[in-house]
Scaffold this motif. Structure first.
Motif, PDB file in Angstrom:
ATOM      1  N   VAL A  20      -5.188   2.803   0.811  1.00 41.34           N
ATOM      2  CA  VAL A  20      -5.988   1.786   1.484  1.00 41.34           C
ATOM      3  C   VAL A  20      -7.374   1.743   0.872  1.00 41.34           C
ATOM      4  N   LEU A  21      -7.808   0.558   0.503  1.00 46.58           N
ATOM      5  CA  LEU A  21      -9.134   0.349  -0.080  1.00 46.58           C
ATOM      6  C   LEU A  21      -9.986  -0.388   0.938  1.00 46.58           C
ATOM      7  N   GLN A  45     -15.150   7.517  -1.434  1.00 40.61           N
ATOM      8  CA  GLN A  45     -14.657   6.944  -0.187  1.00 40.61           C
ATOM      9  C   GLN A  45     -13.626   5.851  -0.410  1.00 40.61           C
ATOM     10  N   THR A  46     -13.285   5.579  -1.675  1.00 43.49           N
ATOM     11  CA  THR A  46     -12.364   4.491  -2.016  1.00 43.49           C
ATOM     12  C   THR A  46     -12.844   3.203  -1.349  1.00 43.49           C
ATOM     13  N   LYS A 126      -6.839  -8.943  -2.077  1.00 45.54           N
ATOM     14  CA  LYS A 126      -6.013  -8.204  -3.018  1.00 45.54           C
ATOM     15  C   LYS A 126      -6.902  -7.339  -3.901  1.00 45.54           C
ATOM     16  N   ALA A 127      -6.337  -6.221  -4.323  1.00 47.63           N
ATOM     17  CA  ALA A 127      -7.017  -5.313  -5.255  1.00 47.63           C
ATOM     18  C   ALA A 127      -6.006  -4.957  -6.339  1.00 47.63           C
ATOM     19  N   PRO A 139       3.073   0.844  -6.458  1.00 44.95           N
ATOM     20  CA  PRO A 139       2.797  -0.598  -6.488  1.00 44.95           C
ATOM     21  C   PRO A 139       1.586  -0.908  -7.354  1.00 44.95           C
ATOM     22  N   GLY A 140       1.522  -2.124  -7.838  1.00 42.86           N
ATOM     23  CA  GLY A 140       0.421  -2.529  -8.698  1.00 42.86           C
ATOM     24  C   GLY A 140      -0.788  -3.018  -7.948  1.00 42.86           C
ATOM     25  N   GLU A 141      -0.690  -3.167  -6.640  1.00 46.76           N
ATOM     26  CA  GLU A 141      -1.798  -3.617  -5.811  1.00 46.76           C
ATOM     27  C   GLU A 141      -2.057  -2.597  -4.710  1.00 46.76           C
ATOM     28  N   ASP A 142      -3.317  -2.498  -4.324  1.00 48.20           N
ATOM     29  CA  ASP A 142      -3.708  -1.613  -3.238  1.00 48.20           C
ATOM     30  C   ASP A 142      -3.844  -2.420  -1.950  1.00 48.20           C
ATOM     31  N   GLN A 143      -3.608  -1.740  -0.841  1.00 44.37           N
ATOM     32  CA  GLN A 143      -3.862  -2.356   0.452  1.00 44.37           C
ATOM     33  C   GLN A 143      -5.367  -2.388   0.695  1.00 44.37           C
ATOM     34  N   VAL A 144      -5.845  -3.530   1.193  1.00 48.59           N
ATOM     35  CA  VAL A 144      -7.275  -3.753   1.357  1.00 48.59           C
ATOM     36  C   VAL A 144      -7.581  -3.883   2.847  1.00 48.59           C
TER      37      VAL A 144
END
Length: 607
Positions: A20-21, A45-46, A126-127, A139-144
């Motif tokens: 999670v970002l 803290q991402t 999206k990240a 996955p290629g995307e992070d949860q935001v």
């Protein structure tokens, strides 16, 4: 010019993909036009802290120069974090493809893509990562998680950590500070980025909390410019006054004794300490000291203003002359009432039978002192008006100085009552001590002065006979003395109560935190004790959107800002508790049911 690398960023980032970002987005940019997201990436803290939005048209090299200049001035790794797309018309649907191509010019890992749909309350976040995932199957995307915050309140609050910690350099001030401290520190140290508004003719156009116009005041700027020389001049004058008051001449016995008994001298000494503290050339080390200086300065200004109002009232319509004419009759009336009281005590007060010889002696003694006091008042009557005129001029130093002088005047006018009380108390104390000593004689005891205890002792017949006579005499004379002592004690307590009310008012003006009270009413976020989060959107297949608000305690400690430890170590919660309070979504109508999550400050052991 190449893009400056993000602070604490490294080529081989070991961050686990797919986690999670947290993206902190300012509410002032929710309605801004499309552009680039400028901010700071906090890898510990991402989190991504968005500071401003760069609008079209722009030249990439000019944007990079602006970021390099801001980074050099603030020591914060400011970079382009991603793109912001605000779709307002159908013709702007193709803008998203153009924004996605900007990631090749401004390379950042991860690359944020925030988009606000036209006519909808939903946001897309999206990240993306250009590098291949280090873990197979990731996955290629992070949860935001999108967190909105009020940029102005965050900047002006006192929750951000100090500029530099003792064990770190200025650029790594919050390297070891956890939780939301990095967010507040980033906003607080990025003032260089907020100095440009839409009226500037610069090559880069930004949107932030001051983009509609920089908050400034000509009077405030002039006060800042003149504060240095004024503080230097007044500090030198106050140091000379302090050196003169510390002279050995004023420390001799009569002067030192008088200075310790007069309330006016105590108030002048306290005022000198206040002015020395306020006009010190040393800069405030922390927000607490700055708040105390502001409270003292406001209380001094209020005191002087009230004193000038009192001065104008006294010198208007010849009120000082009227007071001087009424003072002598009032003093005569008080002396007459005391004379009636003494004559009542010399008779049979309340039907009590007193020792007539002692009663007459004490009554005549006090009447003689009262006659001397009346003669003194009439002797000073020609000079009372001039004395009151000079006392009225002291109001320009403040209302507290005038109240202190009033307390001293009351003490001087009631000096005969104080003398009566001292005489009665000393006589009563001598009789009580004599009775207690003779009572020990009856029991065959005595007081050992060397060992500070009661020892046994044998007395002969003559000693017992003399002790019995003295004990009988003191015992029968005690009611007369006790009655005089009780009456004069009550009169003294009345005078002390009046002086106590005056001193309470003086202490209230000296210690009332008026500046903190004003902030509490007008700008309560300046006294914030922490942060709280409200859930704006929490649906499946949609990014979680929170609103970060400053939290005020129910009973704040006015005048003492919250310690930095209240915020350090506070982490963003991933689970929210249910609540019923509604909150307005930036740009949309509030939902019927909201959730709330609060970051409670930890207990402060240093307070």
């Amino acid at each position: 010019m190449p893009t400056p690398p993000p602070e604490s960023a490294a080529p081989g980032n070991s961050r686990v993909p797919g986690m999670v970002l947290k993206a902190f987005f300012p509410t002032c940019c929710a309605s801004a036009d499309s552009g680039l997201l400028v901010g700071r990436w906090v890898p510990e803290q991402t989190s991504a802290v968005v500071l401003a939005v760069v609008h079209f048209p722009f030249i990439p090299i000019q944007v990079k120069e602006l970021l390099a200049r801001v980074q050099q001035a603030s020591q914060v790794g400011v970079a382009v974090l991603g793109t912001w797309c605000h779709r307002r018309q159908d013709a702007e649907e193709s803008l998203g493809h153009f924004l996605e191509g900007l990631g090749a010019i401004f390379s950042h890992e991860p690359w944020l893509q925030l988009c606000r749909e036209r006519g909808s309350k939903f946001w897309s976040c999206k990240a993306t990562r250009r590098q291949a995932p280090t873990c197979p199957g990731a996955p290629g995307e992070d949860q935001v998680m999108l967190v909105f915050y009020d940029q102005r309140k965050v900047l002006l609050s006192q929750l951000h950590p100090p500029v530099a910690l003792p064990d770190h350099q200025a650029g790594d001030a919050v390297a070891g500070a956890g939780g939301l401290a990095a967010v507040f520190d980033t906003v607080a140290r990025s003032e260089e980025l907020f100095r440009s508004d839409r009226f500037d003719e610069g090559p880069v156009r930004l949107s932030h909390w001051q983009s509609e116009g920089v908050e400034a005041s000509i009077l405030a700027e002039l006060a800042k410019r003149a504060s240095g020389p004024i503080c230097l001049l007044l500090g030198g004058l106050l140091s000379l006054v302090s050196a003169a008051s510390a002279c050995r001449v004023f420390q001799l016995w009569p002067l030192s004794f008088i200075w310790s008994k007069l309330s006016t001298c105590e108030q002048l000494r306290h005022r000198l300490e206040q002015l020395t503290f306020v006009f010190s050339t040393q800069k405030a080390e922390n927000p607490t000291q700055l708040m105390r200086k502001a409270n003292v300065l406001v209380s001094v200004f209020l005191d002087v203003a009230l004193g000038l109002a009192l001065l104008s009232w006294l010198h208007g319509k010849d009120r000082i002359g009227h007071l001087a004419e009424a003072l002598v009759p009032v003093a005569d009336h008080v002396a007459e009432e005391l004379q009636h009281l003494l004559q009542w005590l010399m008779g049979a007060p309340a039907g009590l039978k007193m020792n007539r010889a002692l009663d007459q002696v004490l009554g005549r003694f006090f009447l003689y002192h009262l006659h001397l006091w009346i003669s003194y008042i009439h002797l000073m009557s020609p000079f009372i008006e001039r004395i009151l005129w000079h006392v009225g001029l002291s109001a320009c130093l403040g209302l507290t100085v005038s109240l202190s002088i009033l307390s001293d005047i009351i003490a001087l006018l009631t000096f005969h009552i104080y003398c009566f009380y001292v005489y009665g108390a000393r006589l009563y104390c001598l009789k009580i001590c004599g009775l207690s000593s003779l009572w020990r004689l009856f029991r065959g005891k005595k007081w050992n002065v060397l060992r500070q205890r009661v020892d046994s002792c044998s007395y002969d017949l003559d000693q017992l006979f003399i002790g019995t006579l003295l004990f009988t005499i003191l015992l029968f004379l005690l009611p007369t003395t006790a009655l005089y002592y009780l009456v004069f004690t009550l009169l003294r307590l009345l005078v002390v109560a009046v002086q106590g009310l005056i001193h309470v008012l003086v202490d209230l003006i000296n210690s009332l935190p008026l500046y903190s009270l004003g902030l509490r009413l007008c700008r309560p976020y300046r006294l914030a004790a922490g942060v709280k989060f409200r859930v704006l959107e929490h649906e499946a297949d949609r990014p979680l959107r929170l609103l970060m608000q400053l939290w005020l305690p129910p009973h704040p400690l006015l005048g003492l800002p919250v310690p930095q430890a209240f915020l350090w170590g506070a982490h963003l919660p991933l689970e929210a508790e249910r609540g019923q309070a509604g909150l307005t979504d930036p740009g949309h109508r509030p939902a019927r049911h909201r959730h709330t999550a609060t970051v409670s400050p930890p207990p402060c052991r240093g307070r």
